[in-house]
Design a protein around this motif. Structure first.
Motif, PDB file in Angstrom:
ATOM      1  N   VAL A  42       0.850  -1.190   0.000  1.00  0.00           N
ATOM      2  CA  VAL A  42       0.000   0.000   0.000  1.00  0.00           C
ATOM      3  C   VAL A  42       0.889   1.245   0.000  1.00  0.00           C
ATOM      4  CG1 VAL A  42      -1.789   1.294   1.220  1.00  0.00           C
ATOM      5  CG2 VAL A  42      -1.780  -1.214   1.303  1.00  0.00           C
ATOM      6  N   LYS A  43       0.647   2.146  -0.938  1.00  0.00           N
ATOM      7  CA  LYS A  43       1.360   3.422  -0.983  1.00  0.00           C
ATOM      8  C   LYS A  43       0.340   4.549  -1.030  1.00  0.00           C
ATOM      9  CE  LYS A  43       4.958   6.063  -3.339  1.00  0.00           C
ATOM     10  NZ  LYS A  43       5.970   6.077  -4.427  1.00  0.00           N
ATOM     11  N   THR A  44       0.325   5.406  -0.005  1.00  0.00           N
ATOM     12  CA  THR A  44      -0.643   6.499   0.107  1.00  0.00           C
ATOM     13  C   THR A  44       0.085   7.834   0.156  1.00  0.00           C
ATOM     14  OG1 THR A  44      -2.283   5.151   1.273  1.00  0.00           O
ATOM     15  CG2 THR A  44      -2.436   7.531   1.548  1.00  0.00           C
ATOM     16  N   ALA A  51      -6.385  12.363  -0.760  1.00  0.00           N
ATOM     17  CA  ALA A  51      -5.565  11.169  -0.589  1.00  0.00           C
ATOM     18  C   ALA A  51      -5.598  10.314  -1.845  1.00  0.00           C
ATOM     19  CB  ALA A  51      -6.054  10.359   0.605  1.00  0.00           C
ATOM     20  N   LYS A  52      -4.420   9.883  -2.296  1.00  0.00           N
ATOM     21  CA  LYS A  52      -4.295   8.974  -3.432  1.00  0.00           C
ATOM     22  C   LYS A  52      -3.540   7.735  -2.961  1.00  0.00           C
ATOM     23  CE  LYS A  52      -3.415  10.727  -7.467  1.00  0.00           C
ATOM     24  NZ  LYS A  52      -2.742  11.439  -8.593  1.00  0.00           N
ATOM     25  N   THR A  53      -4.140   6.566  -3.185  1.00  0.00           N
ATOM     26  CA  THR A  53      -3.568   5.312  -2.689  1.00  0.00           C
ATOM     27  C   THR A  53      -3.452   4.303  -3.828  1.00  0.00           C
ATOM     28  OG1 THR A  53      -4.439   5.630  -0.454  1.00  0.00           O
ATOM     29  CG2 THR A  53      -3.890   3.383  -1.093  1.00  0.00           C
ATOM     30  N   LEU A  54      -2.316   3.620  -3.879  1.00  0.00           N
ATOM     31  CA  LEU A  54      -2.097   2.530  -4.820  1.00  0.00           C
ATOM     32  C   LEU A  54      -1.868   1.251  -4.028  1.00  0.00           C
ATOM     33  CD1 LEU A  54      -1.631   1.488  -7.725  1.00  0.00           C
ATOM     34  CD2 LEU A  54       0.807   1.990  -7.389  1.00  0.00           C
ATOM     35  N   VAL A  55      -2.714   0.256  -4.250  1.00  0.00           N
ATOM     36  CA  VAL A  55      -2.575  -1.056  -3.616  1.00  0.00           C
ATOM     37  C   VAL A  55      -2.098  -2.034  -4.688  1.00  0.00           C
ATOM     38  CG1 VAL A  55      -3.730  -2.898  -2.345  1.00  0.00           C
ATOM     39  CG2 VAL A  55      -4.431  -0.516  -1.995  1.00  0.00           C
ATOM     40  N   THR A  56      -0.934  -2.658  -4.455  1.00  0.00           N
ATOM     41  CA  THR A  56      -0.353  -3.608  -5.402  1.00  0.00           C
ATOM     42  C   THR A  56      -0.371  -4.997  -4.776  1.00  0.00           C
ATOM     43  OG1 THR A  56       1.097  -1.876  -6.281  1.00  0.00           O
ATOM     44  CG2 THR A  56       1.658  -4.163  -6.796  1.00  0.00           C
ATOM     45  N   ARG A  80     -13.000   6.340  -3.436  1.00  0.00           N
ATOM     46  CA  ARG A  80     -13.551   5.899  -4.709  1.00  0.00           C
ATOM     47  C   ARG A  80     -12.413   5.373  -5.578  1.00  0.00           C
ATOM     48  NH1 ARG A  80     -17.200   5.559  -2.090  1.00  0.00           N
ATOM     49  NH2 ARG A  80     -19.096   6.801  -2.022  1.00  0.00           N
ATOM     50  N   VAL A  81     -12.567   4.133  -6.057  1.00  0.00           N
ATOM     51  CA  VAL A  81     -11.536   3.494  -6.863  1.00  0.00           C
ATOM     52  C   VAL A  81     -11.515   4.121  -8.250  1.00  0.00           C
ATOM     53  CG1 VAL A  81     -10.744   1.314  -7.843  1.00  0.00           C
ATOM     54  CG2 VAL A  81     -11.726   1.368  -5.548  1.00  0.00           C
ATOM     55  N   THR A  82     -10.297   4.347  -8.769  1.00  0.00           N
ATOM     56  CA  THR A  82     -10.142   5.020 -10.058  1.00  0.00           C
ATOM     57  C   THR A  82      -9.392   4.185 -11.092  1.00  0.00           C
ATOM     58  OG1 THR A  82      -8.085   6.064  -9.306  1.00  0.00           O
ATOM     59  CG2 THR A  82     -10.136   7.283  -8.952  1.00  0.00           C
ATOM     60  N   SER A  83      -8.689   3.131 -10.658  1.00  0.00           N
ATOM     61  CA  SER A  83      -7.873   2.398 -11.619  1.00  0.00           C
ATOM     62  C   SER A  83      -7.716   0.948 -11.183  1.00  0.00           C
ATOM     63  CB  SER A  83      -6.484   3.052 -11.750  1.00  0.00           C
ATOM     64  OG  SER A  83      -5.664   2.328 -12.640  1.00  0.00           O
ATOM     65  N   LEU A  84      -7.662   0.049 -12.180  1.00  0.00           N
ATOM     66  CA  LEU A  84      -7.456  -1.378 -11.964  1.00  0.00           C
ATOM     67  C   LEU A  84      -6.673  -1.913 -13.160  1.00  0.00           C
ATOM     68  CD1 LEU A  84      -8.227  -4.139 -10.526  1.00  0.00           C
ATOM     69  CD2 LEU A  84     -10.226  -4.152 -12.042  1.00  0.00           C
ATOM     70  N   ASP A  85      -5.496  -2.494 -12.906  1.00  0.00           N
ATOM     71  CA  ASP A  85      -4.766  -3.075 -14.024  1.00  0.00           C
ATOM     72  C   ASP A  85      -4.025  -4.327 -13.569  1.00  0.00           C
ATOM     73  OD1 ASP A  85      -1.974  -2.370 -13.204  1.00  0.00           O
ATOM     74  OD2 ASP A  85      -2.681  -0.328 -13.495  1.00  0.00           O
ATOM     75  N   THR A 142       0.193  -9.730 -11.135  1.00  0.00           N
ATOM     76  CA  THR A 142       0.184  -8.525 -10.308  1.00  0.00           C
ATOM     77  C   THR A 142      -1.055  -7.706 -10.625  1.00  0.00           C
ATOM     78  OG1 THR A 142       2.599  -8.436 -10.185  1.00  0.00           O
ATOM     79  CG2 THR A 142       1.405  -6.404  -9.702  1.00  0.00           C
ATOM     80  N   VAL A 143      -1.811  -7.374  -9.590  1.00  0.00           N
ATOM     81  CA  VAL A 143      -3.006  -6.542  -9.735  1.00  0.00           C
ATOM     82  C   VAL A 143      -2.770  -5.239  -8.981  1.00  0.00           C
ATOM     83  CG1 VAL A 143      -5.480  -6.343  -9.245  1.00  0.00           C
ATOM     84  CG2 VAL A 143      -4.518  -8.543  -9.947  1.00  0.00           C
ATOM     85  N   ARG A 144      -3.031  -4.120  -9.636  1.00  0.00           N
ATOM     86  CA  ARG A 144      -2.884  -2.806  -9.007  1.00  0.00           C
ATOM     87  C   ARG A 144      -4.240  -2.112  -8.955  1.00  0.00           C
ATOM     88  NH1 ARG A 144       2.115  -3.340 -11.628  1.00  0.00           N
ATOM     89  NH2 ARG A 144       1.062  -2.885 -13.593  1.00  0.00           N
ATOM     90  N   ILE A 145      -4.581  -1.629  -7.771  1.00  0.00           N
ATOM     91  CA  ILE A 145      -5.851  -0.945  -7.544  1.00  0.00           C
ATOM     92  C   ILE A 145      -5.546   0.436  -6.972  1.00  0.00           C
ATOM     93  CG2 ILE A 145      -8.032  -0.975  -6.270  1.00  0.00           C
ATOM     94  CD1 ILE A 145      -7.683  -4.075  -6.152  1.00  0.00           C
ATOM     95  N   ALA A 146      -6.010   1.475  -7.642  1.00  0.00           N
ATOM     96  CA  ALA A 146      -5.785   2.845  -7.173  1.00  0.00           C
ATOM     97  C   ALA A 146      -7.113   3.460  -6.747  1.00  0.00           C
ATOM     98  CB  ALA A 146      -5.150   3.691  -8.270  1.00  0.00           C
TER      99      ALA A 146
END
Length: 670
Positions: A42-44, A51-56, A80-85, A142-146
């Motif tokens: 988790v990187k916030t 707040a912007k958070t990336l969960v890898t 609110r989730v903004t990205s999924l890759d 690897t799944v990334r959720i922002a």
């Protein structure tokens, strides 16, 4: 006659070895046949209350088929989730697209059913985000959720939450948290202690790394933290980016200079039969605590209602220590339940009471009615439109700020929301069943009403062409709370407008006050967070209107003091109902900003060019212990600790093989 010989110990040893192998292969503890989460990072970054958070997350799939892995992420309530890759070890990369929820699910199902990699993220409510991942055989995925979250200064601090734990076993877990407030600076930064590991902390950052994290380690699902920004100027600050302005207003020293505004406040408590038990117990505890926070400048009264609009009452009286003790010990703690729910009478009698208090105890006080109820109107006038119209008409001469606490799923949140919005208040859902209902009620009061610094606050942008904006009128400003108004403009660089001014007018304890901010020369706010934060807030406001229209329909617009709330850029078709307009507007905003919103949108991955032809021959695993229903665990909105129980393994083909081996072994022993 055939006589079966007894097995030798060597043959038994062979079969037990095979049995042990299959046990390891099936149970998912690091074997070659399981899917598992190997890393969770988790990187916030928090910048200017955003707040912007990336969960890898890294997954491994040791099976020879495409497996489905499901789990539920718990995120902060306003995130609110903004990205999924996705990235795969064979070079395949999948980006995301935002789509209406049903369309996204159809796209994902098509990928999984043909053995191709994919991921989908939906929102079941404000905090629960189910994730499904289609994992191809072998290697690492690897799944990334922002996600993004609007933060707010309340009670003199900015509080935040970070999704520290997935609630599942993971080989490695890490957190990297950084705070930057360029307009004010950061002070008194803190995060909660955790039962495993220690943070590396500075004045504005925290880091953590843990190996072999288990469900039983009781790490918090959501890590709580806070910081105190430095004081901003009394006229506020303005932040700008392309086509967007955001004004932050918090005259921190105002209460010291002018004093707090006294309150004439009526607490209206539902004591109908459905409040029996824990609900009434929580209500007693919460209102006893709230009453004890009143100051000697306040006047308060308490009404209870069930079949009648007022079953019993206490007060009004000045909030002296003696009167507060009498109200709690002689009245609140002795409340008992009886009868049905007369919402109409409860509202009308509460308004009449606060009007009499205004007439007899000073017109400089702000009139407030707080109603707590857990049910639908079931006695007296029960038609929603009639109730709302009667409340609006009776309150027209008083202008009381009407707040509602909707206790549990049985409460008529739609009607309560409509009445509160029409009468310059708020309706707050109180979620029951998790042991903290009293705390939710107390937090509502502390955040919204505990110490009133200003009333009737209006914020106006001059000197630029506004296209749409969030709410710019606020009935009350509690001390230590920040008001934020966001505007989308028709000009690309609004901070460069030479005549730009933001004018704030309000009523303090000493009368009318006006602040003027001329932001010439301020630096622009980078990365587009202003526009993102506009979308976050505007969708929330639009969905409040949808909730109100669910009960009142287009009649909600009658008597609404701030008509700008219902300007919808995309759907002003006179043939559409207010409910449909607001839902269409919320969907437009969510799709445009790329936000996942409960009941509106979802994110689903789309294969990139490097994925073509890689997975055509993949088979799909049976829906065993990788079925999404086995991996999903839901948590209360304020749950802080991992409480995910291990899912019961479903019956899979590998288990069939294991059962066959066990049977063969026993046959040998007979």
């Amino acid at each position: 006659m055939f006589i079966r010989s007894k097995p030798s110990w060597s043959s038994l040893s062979f079969w037990f070895t095979i049995f042990a192998c299959f046990t390891r292969c099936v149970n998912g503890n690091g074997d070659s046949f399981s899917t598992k989460m190997t890393s969770y990072s988790v990187k916030t970054t928090i910048e200017s209350r955003f707040a912007k958070t990336l969960v890898t997350i890294d997954f491994s799939n040791g099976r020879n088929c495409t497996a489905l892995h499901g789990f539920t992420m718990q995120l902060p309530k306003n995130a609110r989730v903004t990205s999924l890759d996705m990235d795969l070890t064979d070079g395949c990369k999948l980006s995301n697209t935002i789509a209406p929820e049903q369309d996204a699910q159809k796209t994902f199902d098509e990928s999984y059913n043909t053995g191709r990699p994919a991921a989908i993220l939906t929102a079941s409510d404000a905090t629960q985000y189910p994730v499904q991942v289609s994992l191809p055989p072998g290697g690492k995925t690897t799944v990334r959720i922002a996600y993004e979250e609007l933060l707010q200064l309340q009670q003199h601090k900015v509080s935040f939450q970070v999704p520290l734990s997935p609630g599942l076993d993971v080989d490695f877990l890490s957190l990297d948290l950084t705070i930057d407030e360029p307009s004010s600076g950061v002070g008194n930064f803190d995060v909660d202690d955790i039962p495993k590991g220690e943070f590396e902390k500075t004045s504005s950052s925290a880091r953590l790394g843990l190996q072999n994290v288990l469900q039983g380690d009781a790490l918090p699902r959501l890590l709580h933290g806070s910081y105190v920004p430095e004081v901003i100027p009394p006229e506020g600050v303005v932040i700008g980016s392309e086509y967007c302005l955001m004004h932050l207003f918090n005259p921190e020293t105002l209460v010291e200079e002018s004093g707090e505004i006294p309150r004439n406040i009526v607490f209206v408590i539902d004591v109908s039969g459905s409040m029996t038990g824990q609900k009434l117990h929580d209500a007693k505890n919460a209102f006893s605590s709230v009453i004890n926070t009143l100051t000697s400048n306040d006047v308060f009264a308490i009404h209870t209602f069930s079949d009648s609009g007022t079953e019993d009452s206490w007060g009004p009286a000045q909030a002296t220590q003696d009167n507060k003790a009498k109200a709690t010990n002689n009245f609140v703690v002795k409340l008992q339940t009886i009868g049905s729910t007369n919402l109409h009478g409860a509202y009308i009698n509460g308004i009449d009471r606060v009007k009499n208090m205004q007439d007899g105890h000073g017109a400089n006080s702000v009139p407030i009615v707080i109603i707590l109820t857990d049910g639908q109107a079931s006695s007296g006038i029960v038609d929603s439109r009639e109730i709302a119209a009667a409340v609006r008409d009776r309150n027209s001469a008083v202008n009381a700020k009407i707040y509602a606490l909707a206790f549990g799923i049985g409460a008529d949140l739609s009607l309560l929301t409509a009445i509160s919005l029409q009468n310059e208040g708020k309706a707050i859902p109180i979620i029951e069943g998790y042991g903290d209902s009293a705390e939710q009620i107390e937090n509502f009061y502390q955040n919204e009403l505990e110490t009133i610094a200003l009333s009737n606050i209006g914020i106006e942008f001059e000197g630029t062409d506004i296209e749409e904006q969030t709410r710019s009128f606020f009935s009350l400003l509690p001390a230590g709370t920040e008001l934020v108004t966001r505007s989308m403009t028709k000009v690309s660089n609004p901070l460069q407008e030479p005549n730009l001014r933001i004018i704030t007018s309000a009523t303090s304890a000493k009368g009318k006050k006006i602040w003027t901010l001329e932001p010439g020369g301020l630096e622009e706010y980078s990365h587009g967070e202003c526009g993102k934060s506009f979308a976050h807030k505007k969708i929330t406001e639009v969905l409040e209107i949808r909730e109100a229209a669910r009960s009142l329909g287009d009649a909600f617009l009658e008597g609404l003091s701030d008509s700008s709330q219902v300007f919808f850029k995309s759907s002003n078709d006179s043939g559409m109902s207010l409910f449909d307009k607001s839902e269409a507007e919320a969907l437009r905003l969510a799709l445009h900003a790329g936000l996942v919103w409960p009941g509106l949108t979802a994110l689903v991955t789309v294969e990139g060019p490097l994925c073509a032809g890689l997975y055509e021959d993949n088979s799909v695993c049976g829906t065993g212990d990788d079925a999404p229903s086995d991996g999903f665990h839901e948590y209360p909105e304020d749950s802080r600790y991992s409480n995910a129980a291990p899912s019961s393994p479903a019956y899979t083909p590998w288990m069939s093989a294991l059962v066959a081996l066990i049977g063969a072994s026993f046959q040998l022993l007979l």
